[in-house]
Motif scaffolding. Sequence first.
Motif, PDB file in Angstrom:
ATOM      1  N   GLY A 105       9.505  -0.435   9.613  1.00 35.66           N
ATOM      2  CA  GLY A 105       8.869  -0.839   8.363  1.00 35.66           C
ATOM      3  C   GLY A 105       7.414  -0.408   8.243  1.00 35.66           C
ATOM      4  N   ARG A 106       6.883   0.278   9.252  1.00 38.10           N
ATOM      5  CA  ARG A 106       5.501   0.783   9.285  1.00 38.10           C
ATOM      6  C   ARG A 106       4.475  -0.282   8.901  1.00 38.10           C
ATOM      7  NH1 ARG A 106       4.621   6.478   6.819  1.00 38.10           N
ATOM      8  NH2 ARG A 106       3.303   6.818   8.608  1.00 38.10           N
ATOM      9  N   PRO A 107       4.398  -1.396   9.643  1.00 39.71           N
ATOM     10  CA  PRO A 107       3.466  -2.471   9.282  1.00 39.71           C
ATOM     11  C   PRO A 107       1.990  -2.108   9.457  1.00 39.71           C
ATOM     12  CG  PRO A 107       4.480  -2.935  11.401  1.00 39.71           C
ATOM     13  CD  PRO A 107       5.175  -1.730  10.842  1.00 39.71           C
ATOM     14  N   LEU A 108       1.692  -1.002  10.141  1.00 42.50           N
ATOM     15  CA  LEU A 108       0.290  -0.594  10.298  1.00 42.50           C
ATOM     16  C   LEU A 108      -0.145   0.385   9.205  1.00 42.50           C
ATOM     17  CD1 LEU A 108       0.059  -0.120  14.178  1.00 42.50           C
ATOM     18  CD2 LEU A 108      -0.324  -2.164  12.810  1.00 42.50           C
ATOM     19  N   LYS A 109       0.777   0.749   8.334  1.00 52.60           N
ATOM     20  CA  LYS A 109       0.485   1.706   7.264  1.00 52.60           C
ATOM     21  C   LYS A 109      -0.683   1.201   6.420  1.00 52.60           C
ATOM     22  CE  LYS A 109       2.587   4.169   3.431  1.00 52.60           C
ATOM     23  NZ  LYS A 109       3.691   4.197   2.501  1.00 52.60           N
ATOM     24  N   ASP A 110      -1.619   2.094   6.150  1.00 54.75           N
ATOM     25  CA  ASP A 110      -2.797   1.848   5.326  1.00 54.75           C
ATOM     26  C   ASP A 110      -3.863   0.971   5.982  1.00 54.75           C
ATOM     27  OD1 ASP A 110      -1.749   3.500   3.381  1.00 54.75           O
ATOM     28  OD2 ASP A 110      -0.787   1.844   2.312  1.00 54.75           O
ATOM     29  N   LYS A 111      -3.691   0.646   7.246  1.00 51.33           N
ATOM     30  CA  LYS A 111      -4.799   0.035   7.987  1.00 51.33           C
ATOM     31  C   LYS A 111      -5.736   1.165   8.402  1.00 51.33           C
ATOM     32  CE  LYS A 111      -2.181  -3.784  10.050  1.00 51.33           C
ATOM     33  NZ  LYS A 111      -2.869  -4.949   9.496  1.00 51.33           N
ATOM     34  N   ILE A 112      -7.000   0.849   8.556  1.00 55.06           N
ATOM     35  CA  ILE A 112      -7.961   1.860   9.005  1.00 55.06           C
ATOM     36  C   ILE A 112      -7.866   1.991  10.514  1.00 55.06           C
ATOM     37  CG2 ILE A 112     -10.430   2.350   9.266  1.00 55.06           C
ATOM     38  CD1 ILE A 112     -10.840   1.242   6.481  1.00 55.06           C
TER      39      ILE A 112
END
Length: 196
Positions: A105-112
Amino acid sequence: MKNKKLRHLLILFFLLVLSGNVMAQGVPSILIAYYSGSGNTQTMAEAVASGVAQVEHVNYTIKRVEELTEREVLKASAIILGSPVYNANMAPQVQAFINSWPFEGRPLKDKIGAVFVTGGGFSIGEESVMLAMIRAMLVHGMLIVGGAETEAAFGASAITGEGEFAGKEVNPLFLNKAEGLGKRVAEWVVTLKKER
């Protein structure tokens, strides 16, 4: 009459507590995660934290990678990751930490994401280690932020064991780069929070 006033005061108190919790939840947080064998990478992590602390409306946590939980990784708005250079590679502990990040689910997507390293000498692999950590962050869909200066384009790095830098504490030149990285990441975290 007294009971009515007391009830109103209690309601007001609970509303204030609740609004404080809601506001605290809205403050973005930065995770400064690192592995350090000799203490040099920890010193750089502390300089990164000093930079983050210069920006208002941001919280941060600074911890060794082996102490972190998945929950802490998922809760962070940004991850600033640090490693010493081991044979032109990141430390095995840092690789294991990255390998533990949830992918479904790519939970780190769009974190810096941002990185910093320490190496014993010149041309010993600092940039290749930074790029390896950045590549791993990109696979997770993270947004990469480099340092504040041209000389810190990929992140912050320090030479700790060669020439004038051997046998001494981490040079202020490198600590300033780490501090600039922390400040820049914090500023972007705040900017993105306002825009969402």
